[in-house]
Design an enzyme around this catalytic site. Structure first.
Site, PDB file in Angstrom:
ATOM      1  N   ASP A 207      53.697  19.997 -19.693  1.00  0.00           N
ATOM      2  CA  ASP A 207      53.635  18.778 -20.484  1.00  0.00           C
ATOM      3  C   ASP A 207      53.242  17.588 -19.601  1.00  0.00           C
ATOM      4  O   ASP A 207      53.766  17.439 -18.498  1.00  0.00           O
ATOM      5  CB  ASP A 207      55.008  18.526 -21.114  1.00  0.00           C
ATOM      6  CG  ASP A 207      54.987  17.411 -22.128  1.00  0.00           C
ATOM      7  OD1 ASP A 207      54.245  17.519 -23.109  1.00  0.00           O
ATOM      8  OD2 ASP A 207      55.724  16.409 -21.934  1.00  0.00           O
ATOM      9  N   GLU A 269      48.501  20.277 -19.497  1.00  0.00           N
ATOM     10  CA  GLU A 269      48.138  19.266 -20.493  1.00  0.00           C
ATOM     11  C   GLU A 269      47.940  17.975 -19.704  1.00  0.00           C
ATOM     12  O   GLU A 269      48.895  17.344 -19.278  1.00  0.00           O
ATOM     13  CB  GLU A 269      49.250  19.069 -21.529  1.00  0.00           C
ATOM     14  CG  GLU A 269      48.824  18.116 -22.621  1.00  0.00           C
ATOM     15  CD  GLU A 269      49.873  17.101 -23.060  1.00  0.00           C
ATOM     16  OE1 GLU A 269      49.743  16.561 -24.149  1.00  0.00           O
ATOM     17  OE2 GLU A 269      50.821  16.826 -22.298  1.00  0.00           O
TER      18      GLU A 269
HETATM   19  C1  NOJ Z   1      52.869  15.756 -24.883  1.00  0.00           C
HETATM   20  C2  NOJ Z   1      53.453  16.573 -25.986  1.00  0.00           C
HETATM   21  O1  NOJ Z   1      52.487  17.464 -26.487  1.00  0.00           O
HETATM   22  C3  NOJ Z   1      53.953  15.596 -27.014  1.00  0.00           C
HETATM   23  O2  NOJ Z   1      54.330  16.233 -28.206  1.00  0.00           O
HETATM   24  C4  NOJ Z   1      55.096  14.825 -26.406  1.00  0.00           C
HETATM   25  O3  NOJ Z   1      55.497  13.817 -27.325  1.00  0.00           O
HETATM   26  C5  NOJ Z   1      54.689  14.154 -25.106  1.00  0.00           C
HETATM   27  N1  NOJ Z   1      53.936  15.015 -24.258  1.00  0.00           N
HETATM   28  C6  NOJ Z   1      55.913  13.689 -24.344  1.00  0.00           C
HETATM   29  O4  NOJ Z   1      56.625  14.767 -23.811  1.00  0.00           O
END
Ligand code: NOJ
Length: 548
Positions: A207, A269
């Protein structure tokens, strides 16, 4: 395991399980591990190689589980650690790998470390970013950083020993950012990775992988106005994101993954300014793959498809990584809806942009037709494809949720101006003619987000025996994909017409028509699969084919 099998992640189709909304086993209206286990045969029949499960750890759910209170356990709403292990074993028995979601940029404010910090236990606050406020009385935030969800990225502690101090949270106030300069933070996460790898998990999606390390001294960003969305911007640098120091963290993680056989894998990500910056995360001693998001930002125009495909392939190739293809996920507008309005002439400005394409009424049948065609393009390309749950059912974004039903912190933090991401997170329809459409075994269960009344036709059961359904299109595509495309070689573009993106890979070709008029298909080619029924000698608008 053959050498080829250990590279499964380079060509896999990974199905994203948003666990809260996938299937409810115990009747409380929230998806869980029991529900997921019961639907594993559905995923095996669909033909996916792996599942990525969104965070399932204990969490107060300030951000649907991306606020983790304990990284080594399962939230009671989802099940137990034992359930998780059973699920992993059952998935593996069906040939499905399991990827978890690790959230290293921030913890929950209920994590024991943050509680210890608020209690001012010795050494505890150094694991986060606490600062005195600015201004004579310290009543202003320490710098100008804004939360991705809206408002300042700082909250002031209002009681206890740290009263008056501010702490950093790039997301919700319930998600304090960790201090990645602290050696205990680094050691802890390597240990968490090993905890799950030891339990058979095949990899992690990371993440906000471009977060974690911040510029020394937490200096102001340059353009205060642009900052709420800065994580998503394609221009400019910001002291909170994509700092060079983060790469050292991933070199450490890679060495943890390499201790295992087969090697465990990572997918980042990382919303960074360019594919070149992204490639830095994929150097041989760092992460294996990263989401390349331009595909989900591209308008429905052949010229853009060609461009984002070329960019993604060449930047991944520059560091020897496979490209990845994402049409949607739990943070962005569902593909059907994205394609159901007039298409801009540029990449969509921000991936989390929703409901801002004006008042234009969505044409869902058109959007669905385009989404089906886009799926065939996605699944013909080299590399890894991600399918977000419900894409295979052709679900659209639910844009008219009542305000009181909304759960996404974005809604409140934006001062009720951004409806947030709930519309793509609605519990899946499995069967039956009315909510909860088999999502929950208890027909009276109040679901955590309400389903619409018009989804009977979209349920998995309703589509199961319809040869023309989106579900059966995905099943056919995943069945054919290894035969037609795996090991098929590089993408070679074929000049057809400005509104047609056509490429060959080996003996097979994929054509997609984003224009208004039909085009002739090459004589002698056989249609192996088409996104619409009845395609033979000509390719109608908003349709894709696989030829051989
Ligand atoms: C990216 C995640 O995909 C999203 O859903 C989340 O709100 C943020 N990161 C914070 O962790």
């Amino acid at each position: 395991m053959t050498a080829e099998e250990s590279y499964w992640w380079q060509t896999a189709v990974v199905y994203q399980v948003y666990i809260r909304s996938f299937a409810d086993g115990d009747g409380d209206g929230v998806g869980d591990i029991q529900g997921l286990r019961a639907r594993l045969p559905y995923l095996a029949q669909l033909g996916v190689d792996a599942i990525w499960i969104n965070p399932w750890y204990p969490s107060p759910m300030a951000d649907a589980g991306y606020d983790v209170a304990d990284y080594r356990d399962i939230d009671p709403a989802y099940g137990t650690l034992e359930d998780a292990q059973t699920l992993i074993a059952e998935a593996h028995a069906l040939g499905i790998r399991v990827i978890l979601d690790i959230v290293p940029n921030h913890t929950s404010d209920r994590h024991e470390w943050f509680r210890a910090a608020l209690a001012d236990e010795p050494g505890a606050r150094q694991r986060y970013h606490f600062r005195p406020g600015a201004g004579a009385d310290g009543s202003s935030p320490p710098n100008n950083w804004q939360s991705v969800f809206g408002g300042p990225a700082w909250t002031r502690v209002d009681s206890g020993p740290l009263k008056g101090q501010w702490y950093l949270h790039l997301f919700a106030p319930g998600q304090p950012d960790l201090n990645w300069d602290h050696p205990e933070v680094r050691a802890e996460f390597e240990d968490i990775l090993a905890f799950w790898f030891d339990r058979g998990v095949d990899g992690f999606r990371i993440d906000v992988a471009h977060g974690l390390v911040k510029a020394a001294g937490l200096p102001d960003g340059a353009d205060a106005d642009a900052e709420p969305q800065v994580m998503l911007h394609t221009e400019g640098r910001h002291p909170a994101w994509d700092q060079d120091g983060v790469h050292e963290v991933y070199r450490g993680w890679r060495s943890v993954a390499e201790r295992y056989t087969p090697e465990r894998i990572f997918i980042a990500e990382a919303w960074v300014p360019s594919n070149e910056r992204l490639a830095r995360y994929l150097r041989p001693d760092e992460l294996h793959t990263a989401f390349q998001f331009d595909f989900l930002r591209a308008p429905w125009r052949a010229e853009w498809l060609r461009k984002v495909v070329d960019d993604a392939i060449s930047s991944a190739a520059s560091v020897g990584a496979p490209p990845t293809w994402v049409l949607s996920n739990h943070d962005v507008t569902r593909t059907v809806t994205r394609f159901s309005r007039s298409q801009p002439a540029h990449l969509v400005d921000t991936a989390w942009e929703r409901g801002r394409w004006g008042e234009e009424v969505p044409d869902h049948p058109l959007g669905r037709r385009r989404a089906r065609a886009a799926a065939l393009v996605q699944l013909a390309l080299p590399g890894t494809a991600y399918v977000y749950q419900g894409e295979e059912l052709g679900l659209e974004e639910i844009e008219d949720l009542p305000a009181e039903a909304r759960q996404d912190p974005t809604w409140v933090q934006s001062g009720f101006t951004d409806v947030g991401r709930d519309g793509c997170r609605i519990p899946l329809p499995w069967n039956g003619t009315e909510p909860p459409y088999g999502f929950s075994p208890d027909p009276g269960a109040g679901l955590w987000l309400p389903q619409p009344w018009h989804w009977a036709q979209r349920s998995a059961e309703a589509q199961d025996h319809d040869p023309e359904s989106t579900l059966n299109l995905y099943r056919a595509a995943l069945r054919l994909r290894p035969e037609l495309w795996s090991g098929a070689g590089p993408v070679e573009w074929i000049e057809v017409a400005p509104d047609v993106a056509a490429f060959g890979r080996g003996d097979a070709q994929c054509w997609v028509n984003t224009g208004d008029s039909e085009v002739s298909l090459p004589a002698g080619a056989t249609v192996a699969l088409a996104s619409e029924p009845g395609v033979d000698r000509v390719l109608p608008p908003d349709t894709a084919v696989w030829l051989r």
